[in-house]
Design a protein around this motif. Sequence first.
Motif, short mmCIF file in Angstrom:
data_model
loop_
_atom_site.label_atom_id
_atom_site.label_comp_id
_atom_site.label_asym_id
_atom_site.label_seq_id
_atom_site.Cartn_x
_atom_site.Cartn_y
_atom_site.Cartn_z
N UNK A 73 0.83 -1.18 0.00
CA UNK A 73 0.00 0.00 0.00
C UNK A 73 0.86 1.23 0.00
N UNK A 74 0.24 2.32 0.31
CA UNK A 74 0.99 3.57 0.36
C UNK A 74 1.76 3.64 1.66
N UNK A 75 2.95 4.18 1.56
CA UNK A 75 3.76 4.37 2.76
C UNK A 75 3.60 5.80 3.23
N UNK A 76 3.46 5.96 4.51
CA UNK A 76 3.26 7.28 5.10
C UNK A 76 4.44 7.57 6.01
N UNK A 77 5.08 8.72 5.77
CA UNK A 77 6.17 9.13 6.64
C UNK A 77 5.60 9.50 8.00
#
Length: 82
Positions: A73-77
Amino acid sequence: MKLLFNIILIFLLLIAFVPFFRRFVFHLLVGRQLIKEQERQYKAQQQRQRANAGVKVDNTPPDANPSSRFRGGEYVDYEEVK
């Protein structure tokens, strides 16, 4: 009076140094109430489980096939907060 003192002294020594006697005295004082409370809690737990017996949770959607597994999925900082 001395006889009563000797009996009390022997009783205290038995409680202090004889584990079997200590367990027996504890059972007389607390054990029965403890067992009754455990049985009451067990029965309450069984009733809760019977009440929730109709609830069934399925984590995978019924129309999902095995080839459509989660691939990422999307990686979130993120920022560490102190």
